[in-house]
Design an enzyme around this catalytic site. Structure first.
Site, PDB file in Angstrom:
ATOM      1  N   GLU A 107       0.944  -1.153  -0.115  1.00  0.00           N
ATOM      2  CA  GLU A 107      -0.003  -0.197   0.032  1.00  0.00           C
ATOM      3  C   GLU A 107       0.804   1.506  -0.090  1.00  0.00           C
ATOM      4  O   GLU A 107       0.755   2.258  -0.983  1.00  0.00           O
ATOM      5  CB  GLU A 107      -1.040   0.247   1.350  1.00  0.00           C
ATOM      6  CG  GLU A 107      -1.959  -0.956   1.079  1.00  0.00           C
ATOM      7  CD  GLU A 107      -2.979  -0.824   2.366  1.00  0.00           C
ATOM      8  OE1 GLU A 107      -2.343  -1.827   3.388  1.00  0.00           O
ATOM      9  OE2 GLU A 107      -4.387  -1.204   2.644  1.00  0.00           O
ATOM     10  N   GLU A 127      -3.844  -9.225   3.919  1.00  0.00           N
ATOM     11  CA  GLU A 127      -4.996  -9.247   4.846  1.00  0.00           C
ATOM     12  C   GLU A 127      -5.899 -10.266   5.689  1.00  0.00           C
ATOM     13  O   GLU A 127      -5.878  -9.968   6.546  1.00  0.00           O
ATOM     14  CB  GLU A 127      -5.063  -7.511   5.245  1.00  0.00           C
ATOM     15  CG  GLU A 127      -4.267  -6.427   5.044  1.00  0.00           C
ATOM     16  CD  GLU A 127      -3.508  -6.253   4.148  1.00  0.00           C
ATOM     17  OE1 GLU A 127      -3.336  -6.765   3.127  1.00  0.00           O
ATOM     18  OE2 GLU A 127      -2.809  -5.263   4.099  1.00  0.00           O
TER      19      GLU A 127
END
Ligand SMILES: NC(=O)c1ccc[n+]([C@@H]2O[C@H](COP(=O)([O-])OP(=O)(O)OC[C@H]3O[C@@H](n4cnc5c(N)ncnc54)[C@H](O)[C@@H]3O)[C@@H](O)[C@H]2O)c1
Length: 717
Positions: A107, A127
């Site tokens: 990210e 995640e």
């Protein structure tokens, strides 16, 4: 504050190096450091561009999980604030990906203008494995760069993508075998006249699918297949839906935040993070020093080319370790090697490996009929029939033939490893390595520690286990080890419920709705009802009451899937179970003959009795010291027995239910069946103290327990 960001200047470029060993998570110190360094670089007119990289082998591994649940410190910038600063930089920023860029790491890289990666780098948004979604813009930026369909696949599987593939997909702009910082500087020189690209502004891949539901429908189907019962996948899909349909990037980001918080608050997140930490903890053996030397394992050998031998050989070959298989029977050996080849062909046809990879792994597997061929192996794993005398004979032979410093391991499902160690002159080199079927796929590896197994052998096996991509868990050498001992109580309860009035498909569907990947009767049909029946006949032992129905079905040639009928009926060539109403008369008769009054049984009672049987036995295993920690048993059940990961394993499930409630339910069941439900003392104790499994005993207490059990437990075989 944990972590920092180092600042240096090279040829007019600022190098920002994240330093937070071992994997560079975005801890507080790193976040502060990145912001400070960015400001410094912006303020210096001699700086033409910024290179963000990581120290060591990782770029940035993601958020710091240990900060979850702690109150935020207002003084420290959040990950969002850091990323905003990075993305709004007036000077060009390159992510120089030197290793893994996972979760918050990717990210972060997506907020840089460019991404240059070492050819050894890899990226991913894993995640979902922790019950979360990528909450730092990943769900909004990744679809913009590679399209929603590919982004959803990456986020729902959580898989790592190697640099080369990531470059093909468009995540990475350039890969290099040379120094990634030097190459990033060159890259910025080449781009110096281009306008600065920002992922947040790329909308064309979203517009391409706008108004087309197909992407979302396909993602839902994928999530249902690979993430059954999980909360986060659906939220990931909703985020991507928002990326496609929201009015702006910022609107999508708001949705991502909302859904991220929902995941954070969901109990599945706690359960899955528990498993993440438990797997790490399970690979450590409390009384084996960390610095114990690991023996080099350069050559492996397997005895027995059957179901397990073949699968175990594949594990070694997949890890790049040459492996030689021997069998006493030429036909079996040929068949075994052919099965391995078929498995790799299947993987190739599915696109999981290419022809070169197939040739490479097949090239590592050799086979033969003579023990001399394995004299120089560093480890030998025996996987012949489950027969102690046969195994003893083999261990004697191995001890004579194989070099003196080789590890001798057995894949037995439950025989006494000490008995095998005793027939050798190297008991300290003998250990149990209990793989699960299919061994090339199932992650669990029970490592059975016998009385004399040396620290070095144990440490080596734990390390080999990890190389083979397994989740190794240590068990003392005690009957059933961990997993099968717990399973015994679970299937006993399932069989008792059948005697008391529930039907196999009701029991299975109650447990499958709870999240088990396969109910107990489907499992028994798969394994074969005849195995136990034949063994009892051979040893002339009377079946226990819980096996009476099993044996009565076998008398009618209902052996399970192999005969297309067992507890269920199966259509030729299909594994789909269909209820077998013709069995019901038999169930009623066996119940009546044995004094069971059949009654309506609720799904709740089914789940409680089967799952709490696991918990109670697990607690006994823990208090006896056969297992090191309650989390180890959770790792066993998630990776070897189809327990739903989102419930965190049976012991964590009990923790989340509350041990007082668990204890009371066991007391209730004990009223009707006191012999089975003898409650583990530790449950009684924890329920009174409002405690939980997992509050680890001290090192000294452990040592006492281990030495006590090393001698006493082993005698119970
Ligand atoms: N099948 C499972 O699901 C499973 C799971 C975990 C552990 N195990 C254990 O793994 C072991 C092997 O089980 P399997 O299912 O692979 O058995 P299998 O019957 O499929 O294969 C056994 C192989 O061993 C060979 N063999 C027998 N005696 C031999 C000897 N003296 N020397 C060399 N080879 C010999 C046989 O020819 C056969 O090919 C058993 O101890 C079993 O309990 C099995």
């Amino acid at each position: 504050m944990k972590g920092q960001c180092l600042y240096s200047v090279k040829d007019g470029f600022a190098i920002l190096e994240v330093d937070n060993p071992p994997v560079n998570p975005l801890s507080e110190g790193v976040r502060v450091g990145i912001v400070d360094c960015l400001e410094k670089a912006q303020a210096d007119s001699n700086i033409h561009g910024i290179i963000l990289t990581g120290k060591g082998r990782s770029f940035i591994a993601g958020a710091d999980i240990s900060e979850f649940g702690k109150p935020p410190n207002e003084e420290i910038p959040t990950i969002h604030a850091v990323l905003e600063k990075l993305e709004s930089s007036e000077k060009p920023v390159v992510a120089a990906i030197n290793g893994s860029a996972l979760g918050g790491g990717l990210e972060t890289a997506l907020c840089c203008n460019y991404r240059v990666s070492s050819s050894k780098g890899f990226v991913g948004l894993p995640e979902v494995n922790l019950g979360l979604l990528p909450g730092a813009g990943g769900t909004q930026r990744l679809p913009r760069i590679i399209g929603p369909s590919e982004a959803l696949k990456m986020m729902l599987t959580g898989k790592h993508v190697p640099a080369k593939k990531a470059e093909e997909m468009g995540i990475i702009d350039k890969i290099t075998d040379a120094d990634v910082i030097e190459e990033s500087i060159k890259f910025l020189h080449d781009k110096k006249n281009d306008p600065l690209p920002k992922v947040r502004d790329l909308n064309s891949k979203l517009n391409d699918v706008s108004g087309d539901e197909k992407v979302i429908v396909e993602a839902r189907a994928l999530a249902a297949k690979i993430r059954k019962g999980q909360f986060a996948p659906n939220k990931i899909i909703q985020c991507v839906d928002a990326a496609i349909n929201a009015d702006s990037f910022d609107e999508g980001m708001k949705k991502e935040q909302e859904f991220f918080i929902e995941c954070l608050l969901n109990p599945q997140r706690e359960a899955m993070i528990h498993i993440f930490f438990s797997e790490r903890a399970a690979s450590k053996i409390q009384d084996v020093p960390k610095e114990t030397e690991i023996m080099p394992i350069k050559k492996a050998a397997i005895i027995g080319s059957g179901t397990m031998g073949g699968g175990i050989a594949m594990c070694f070959a997949n890890a790049g370790i040459p492996v030689h298989i021997i069998d006493q029977d030429e036909n079996n050996l040929e068949r075994g090697v052919a099965v391995i080849k078929d498995n790799y062909d299947f993987m190739m046809n599915k696109g999981r490996i290419d022809e070169n990879q197939k040739d490479a792994v097949m090239g590592l597997i050799t086979s033969g009929l003579e023990y001399d061929e394995i004299a120089d192996a560093d480890i030998v794993i025996e996987a012949v029939y489950e027969n102690l005398d046969l195994k003893k004979e083999i261990f004697k032979k191995l001890d004579e033939v194989v070099k003196k410093d080789a590890i001798l391991a057995s894949n037995t499902s439950g025989l006494d490893i000490d008995a095998l160690a005793k027939v050798t002159n190297r008991p300290e080199m003998v250990v149990g390595t209990h793989f699960f079927s299919p061994a090339n796929i199932m992650r669990l590896l029970e490592v059975v520690r016998a009385e004399k197994t040396s620290d070095q052998v144990l440490a080596t096996i734990m390390s080999v286990g990890k190389k083979l991509k397994k989740a190794p868990v240590v068990s003392l050498n005690a009957p059933g080890f961990i997993g099968n001992r717990m399973l015994f109580g679970y299937t006993t309860q399932a069989n008792k419920l059948l005697l008391e009035g529930a039907l196999p498909h009701q029991i299975d569907s109650a447990l499958e709705n709870f999240g088990m990947s396969m109910g107990p009767f489907r499992m028994m049909d798969l394994v074969g009802l005849d195995l136990g029946w034949r063994a009892r006949k051979l040893s002339k032992t009377n079946p226990p009451v819980t096996a009476l129905i099993n044996d009565a079905l076998c008398e009618q040639d209902r052996f399970g899937q192999k005969t297309n009928k067992g507890f269920y009926n199966y259509k030729e060539g299909s594994r789909a179970p269909h209820p077998a109403p013709e069995n019901e008369k038999l169930y009623e008769k066996v119940s009546e003959d044995n004094g069971y009054k059949r009654r309506e049984i609720s799904d709740t009672e089914i789940v409680d009795r089967c799952i709490l049987a696991l918990v109670n036995e697990g607690a006994k295993i823990l208090q006896e010291g056969v297992s090191q920690r309650s989390g180890d048993m959770d790792v066993v059940y998630i990776n070897g027995y189809g327990f739903p990961i989102w419930r965190g394993g049976p012991m964590q499930y009990a923790n989340m239910e509350g041990l007082e409630k668990v204890s009371n339910k066991i007391d209730e069941f004990a009223k009707n069946d006191p012999d089975f439900w003898s409650k583990a003392e530790i449950i009684e104790q924890l329920s009174k103290e409002n405690g939980r499994f997992g509050e680890a005993p001290t090192k000294e207490e452990r040592k006492e327990k281990l030495s006590f059990n090393q001698t006493s437990v082993a005698k119970n075989f």
